[in-house]
Write a protein that holds these residues in place. Structure first.
Motif, PDB file in Angstrom:
ATOM      1  N   ASP A 124      -6.985   1.238   3.972  1.00  0.00           N
ATOM      2  CA  ASP A 124      -6.729   1.453   2.589  1.00  0.00           C
ATOM      3  C   ASP A 124      -7.582   0.429   1.777  1.00  0.00           C
ATOM      4  O   ASP A 124      -7.376  -0.914   2.197  1.00  0.00           O
ATOM      5  CB  ASP A 124      -5.245   1.279   2.283  1.00  0.00           C
ATOM      6  CG  ASP A 124      -4.771   1.726   0.540  1.00  0.00           C
ATOM      7  OD1 ASP A 124      -5.710   1.664  -0.127  1.00  0.00           O
ATOM      8  OD2 ASP A 124      -3.807   1.842   0.363  1.00  0.00           O
ATOM      9  N   PRO A 125      -8.333   0.919   0.966  1.00  0.00           N
ATOM     10  CA  PRO A 125      -9.183   0.112   0.040  1.00  0.00           C
ATOM     11  C   PRO A 125      -8.344  -1.252  -0.614  1.00  0.00           C
ATOM     12  O   PRO A 125      -8.849  -2.289  -0.624  1.00  0.00           O
ATOM     13  CB  PRO A 125      -9.963   0.868  -0.719  1.00  0.00           C
ATOM     14  CG  PRO A 125      -9.996   2.387  -0.117  1.00  0.00           C
ATOM     15  CD  PRO A 125      -8.628   2.321   0.488  1.00  0.00           C
ATOM     16  N   LEU A 126      -7.247  -0.807  -1.134  1.00  0.00           N
ATOM     17  CA  LEU A 126      -6.238  -1.679  -1.973  1.00  0.00           C
ATOM     18  C   LEU A 126      -6.086  -2.921  -0.953  1.00  0.00           C
ATOM     19  O   LEU A 126      -5.847  -4.095  -1.568  1.00  0.00           O
ATOM     20  CB  LEU A 126      -4.980  -1.115  -2.370  1.00  0.00           C
ATOM     21  CG  LEU A 126      -5.005   0.045  -3.312  1.00  0.00           C
ATOM     22  CD1 LEU A 126      -3.945   0.625  -3.727  1.00  0.00           C
ATOM     23  CD2 LEU A 126      -6.021  -0.292  -4.372  1.00  0.00           C
ATOM     24  N   HIS A 127      -6.129  -2.929   0.382  1.00  0.00           N
ATOM     25  CA  HIS A 127      -5.803  -3.908   1.212  1.00  0.00           C
ATOM     26  C   HIS A 127      -6.882  -5.092   1.207  1.00  0.00           C
ATOM     27  O   HIS A 127      -6.669  -6.130   1.664  1.00  0.00           O
ATOM     28  CB  HIS A 127      -5.382  -3.513   2.431  1.00  0.00           C
ATOM     29  CG  HIS A 127      -4.149  -2.703   2.701  1.00  0.00           C
ATOM     30  ND1 HIS A 127      -3.821  -1.979   3.825  1.00  0.00           N
ATOM     31  CD2 HIS A 127      -3.050  -2.643   1.909  1.00  0.00           C
ATOM     32  CE1 HIS A 127      -2.729  -1.441   3.351  1.00  0.00           C
ATOM     33  NE2 HIS A 127      -2.402  -1.694   2.387  1.00  0.00           N
ATOM     34  N   SER A 128      -7.931  -4.746   0.463  1.00  0.00           N
ATOM     35  CA  SER A 128      -9.062  -5.645   0.382  1.00  0.00           C
ATOM     36  C   SER A 128      -9.085  -6.593  -0.658  1.00  0.00           C
ATOM     37  O   SER A 128      -9.578  -7.494  -0.981  1.00  0.00           O
ATOM     38  CB  SER A 128     -10.553  -4.884   0.156  1.00  0.00           C
ATOM     39  OG  SER A 128     -10.740  -4.284  -0.889  1.00  0.00           O
ATOM     40  N   TRP A 129      -7.814  -6.137  -1.641  1.00  0.00           N
ATOM     41  CA  TRP A 129      -7.825  -6.872  -2.917  1.00  0.00           C
ATOM     42  C   TRP A 129      -6.332  -7.209  -2.554  1.00  0.00           C
ATOM     43  O   TRP A 129      -5.934  -8.622  -2.958  1.00  0.00           O
ATOM     44  CB  TRP A 129      -7.577  -5.904  -4.133  1.00  0.00           C
ATOM     45  CG  TRP A 129      -7.300  -6.465  -5.303  1.00  0.00           C
ATOM     46  CD1 TRP A 129      -7.649  -7.584  -5.896  1.00  0.00           C
ATOM     47  CD2 TRP A 129      -6.147  -6.066  -6.083  1.00  0.00           C
ATOM     48  NE1 TRP A 129      -6.939  -7.670  -7.202  1.00  0.00           N
ATOM     49  CE2 TRP A 129      -5.974  -6.732  -7.579  1.00  0.00           C
ATOM     50  CE3 TRP A 129      -5.445  -4.555  -6.165  1.00  0.00           C
ATOM     51  CZ2 TRP A 129      -5.286  -6.635  -8.504  1.00  0.00           C
ATOM     52  CZ3 TRP A 129      -4.590  -4.301  -7.316  1.00  0.00           C
ATOM     53  CH2 TRP A 129      -4.626  -5.090  -8.676  1.00  0.00           C
ATOM     54  N   ARG A 130      -5.402  -6.835  -2.213  1.00  0.00           N
ATOM     55  CA  ARG A 130      -4.113  -7.217  -1.946  1.00  0.00           C
ATOM     56  C   ARG A 130      -3.380  -7.166  -0.554  1.00  0.00           C
ATOM     57  O   ARG A 130      -3.649  -6.146   0.087  1.00  0.00           O
ATOM     58  CB  ARG A 130      -2.947  -6.791  -2.910  1.00  0.00           C
ATOM     59  CG  ARG A 130      -3.184  -7.131  -4.563  1.00  0.00           C
ATOM     60  CD  ARG A 130      -2.210  -6.585  -5.285  1.00  0.00           C
ATOM     61  NE  ARG A 130      -2.170  -7.081  -6.654  1.00  0.00           N
ATOM     62  CZ  ARG A 130      -1.590  -6.822  -7.742  1.00  0.00           C
ATOM     63  NH1 ARG A 130      -0.936  -5.492  -7.578  1.00  0.00           N
ATOM     64  NH2 ARG A 130      -1.844  -7.175  -8.943  1.00  0.00           N
ATOM     65  N   PRO A 131      -2.933  -8.089   0.128  1.00  0.00           N
ATOM     66  CA  PRO A 131      -2.496  -7.937   1.327  1.00  0.00           C
ATOM     67  C   PRO A 131      -1.551  -6.675   1.378  1.00  0.00           C
ATOM     68  O   PRO A 131      -0.896  -6.370   0.658  1.00  0.00           O
ATOM     69  CB  PRO A 131      -1.755  -9.273   1.747  1.00  0.00           C
ATOM     70  CG  PRO A 131      -2.314 -10.282   0.979  1.00  0.00           C
ATOM     71  CD  PRO A 131      -2.477  -9.328  -0.623  1.00  0.00           C
ATOM     72  N   ALA A 132      -1.426  -6.022   2.674  1.00  0.00           N
ATOM     73  CA  ALA A 132      -0.679  -5.029   2.757  1.00  0.00           C
ATOM     74  C   ALA A 132       0.698  -5.425   2.939  1.00  0.00           C
ATOM     75  O   ALA A 132       1.141  -6.689   3.567  1.00  0.00           O
ATOM     76  CB  ALA A 132      -1.026  -4.240   4.312  1.00  0.00           C
ATOM     77  N   SER A 133       1.730  -4.857   2.459  1.00  0.00           N
ATOM     78  CA  SER A 133       3.000  -5.348   2.397  1.00  0.00           C
ATOM     79  C   SER A 133       3.847  -5.175   3.669  1.00  0.00           C
ATOM     80  O   SER A 133       3.516  -4.374   4.533  1.00  0.00           O
ATOM     81  CB  SER A 133       3.939  -4.865   1.131  1.00  0.00           C
ATOM     82  OG  SER A 133       3.933  -3.393   1.280  1.00  0.00           O
TER      83      SER A 133
END
Length: 534
Positions: A525-534
């Protein structure tokens, strides 16, 4: 505070994220910080969606053909856009703005106006404190820089934010407003583009101050009564346009510019089906239903044809939407190869009945598209939902469709936003008249299709592509490895893939070259490059 400041009680602020797409890539891929970055399509017809300031030094800019930008800045890193990341960052920015002001008007995915009631009658120093706090909050929430401008109205605030770039703050006090505006190029004003700018230049008007000094009747004679009167007011710093939430888009569309022209109807039908998936995804995400479908086809020699059909009932069934669009494409496609295809829906209504377009007659008949079309859209499907400028009028149109039409041809999506920004900082249209389109808010989900600001970004923005079975990895892909963590593909070929493992929260990372078939290397997921995976 002077009497002039007390009398000019209104304060409007404009926040603009600096080189938003490129800055997001530099943030989440720290190795690219302070390096030239170009975001957009890398194919022969790709267009720059965003250029970092390091790339702009060499003359690269948004809306420029990618080939031209790469010639000007050959050492730039070229990356495909990641809409899910940009949408998440945009949501955070708009959330911060909403916390600072209940009066918020998004203009695009990366900019908005606010008119905080708390600043009514405030001094310039108080406005500066507010703007500083706003920029700090955006940086803390997203990690990205933003420029803020403030003035007596939307026009002055927008100009002030341009003067503040990059990563700055500019408050134009009411008393100094005329002095700030006067020397600026006349095209810095909202609404003055190449044509009107050239008309003014021919009579010796090149600055805002010169335009402000003209007699209003003379301006009307050059630019027309309505437009001339409005621009003359803006040049004199008179801008009472309210800051208000933008209305819903009147049209939802997606279109694709192909690297090579399509030469068979089977290829056209396949492309139309993929584009319909993108349109349908946005339609459903917005909770809307549509009565009209329009298909646009542009040939290799830039001749554009459109066809539309309207049903008495609004709906949003994918299979029937696709069937109608395919049938319209049969008559919209002219002689020669197809360079661009687009599908739009409009005539929005209430909650749809069980099926869409069942009432539309068909001389040819049609078969519903397979259910598999609900899968994500493939490459090259460009989002488009907000017009960033007028549609190109020079493109000839084909013959009128036999079916009913509703509204203008969808060369760009209609919007209730303010007029497009023009001037030195505004993007220029690519040679074939394509516009950049990005909507706010973008549709939720991993592949939000929304598209035009004002500032526009190119219509060749592409969502993440489906894996190529012969070459499953491409530069810019987000990946994950259980040992090395989250990373992005720098290059692939000959059965190998080179990945740099890093994120916004790890700092610059190391590269690893792995077997392209390594089962432990998976898409992420590209979002995990900005915020860690929960």
């Amino acid at each position: 505070m002077t009497t002039a400041e007390r009398s000019g009680a209104r304060w409007v602020l404009h926040l603009d994220m600096d080189a938003f797409f490129a800055s997001a890539e530099q943030l989440t891929r720290p190795t690219l910080a302070d390096r030239p970055v170009l975001v957009g399509g890398a194919g022969p017809r790709g267009v720059v969606a965003g250029a970092s300031y390091q790339a702009r030094v060499f003359g690269a800019r948004s809306a420029m053909p990618m080939g031209q930008a790469r010639r000007r800045c050959p050492h730039a890193t070229v990356l495909p856009p990641r809409f899910a990341l940009y949408k998440a960052l945009s949501d955070e920015v708009m959330g911060v703005l909403a916390e600072f002001s209940p009066v918020l008007e998004p203009v695009s995915v990366d900019e908005a106006f606010v008119e905080p009631p708390s600043l009514a009658g405030a001094s310039p120093s108080e406005v500066e404190e507010f703007g500083t706090a706003l920029r700090v909050a955006v940086r803390e929430r997203t990690g990205l820089p933003a420029s803020v401008g403030a003035g007596s109205g939307k026009q002055v605030a927008k100009i002030a934010s341009e003067l503040a770039k990059p990563d700055g703050l500019r408050v134009v006090a009411h008393a100094e407003q005329d002095a700030v505006l006067a020397p600026l190029p006349v095209r810095s004003l909202w609404g003055i583009g190449p044509v009107s700018g050239e008309a003014l230049r021919k009579i010796g008007i090149e600055t805002i101050g010169q335009l402000a000094a003209m007699d209003g009747r003379e301006v009307a004679g050059v630019l027309g009564a309505a437009m001339g009167s409005e621009l003359h007011r803006l040049a004199r710093g008179i801008d009472d346009r309210p800051v208000a939430p933008r209305g819903a888009a009147k049209q939802i569309s997606a279109e694709t510019t192909f690297d090579t022209d399509l030469t068979t109807m089977s290829a056209v039908h396949s492309a139309v089906e993929s584009i319909c998936v993108a349109v349908h995804r946005r339609l459903v995400a917005d909770g809307r239903a549509a009565r009209t479908v329009t298909v646009k086809a542009r040939t290799g020699d830039f001749v554009t044809h459109t066809r539309s059909e309207t049903t008495p009932f609004a709906g949003r069934d994918l299979s029937t939407l696709t069937a109608v669009a395919r049938r319209l494409a049969d008559t919209a496609v002219g002689q020669g190869g197809v360079r661009l295809l687009g599908v739009s829906v409009s005539g929005f209504g209430d909650e749809p009945p069980p099926a869409l377009f069942d009432a539309v007659p068909s001389d040819q008949g049609w078969t519903a598209a397979p259910a598999a079309l609900s899968d994500p859209a493939p490459a090259d499907t460009a989002p488009s939902a907000v017009q960033s400028g007028p549609a190109p009028s020079a493109v000839p149109s084909g013959p009128a469709p036999s079916a009913a039409r509703s509204g203008p041809a969808p060369s760009a999506v209609l919007s209730d936003t303010a007029p497009p920004v023009t001037g030195p900082g505004a993007p220029e249209a690519p040679p074939d008249g394509r516009t950049v389109i990005i909507d706010t808010p973008l549709a939720p989900g991993p592949d939000p299709h929304a598209i035009g600001p004002n500032t526009g970004r190119p219509d060749t923005l592409r969502p993440d592509r489906e894996p190529d079975p012969d070459r499953p990895w491409r530069a810019g892909d987000d990946v994950h490895h259980p040992e090395h963590g989250h990373g992005w593909v720098q290059g692939a070929g000959h059965g190998r893939v080179t990945v740099r493992f890093e994120t916004a929260f790890t700092g610059p990372g190391r590269t690893r070259t792995l077997d392209a078939a390594d089962p432990e290397l998976t898409r992420a997921d590209p979002l995990h490059s900005w915020r860690p995976a929960s």
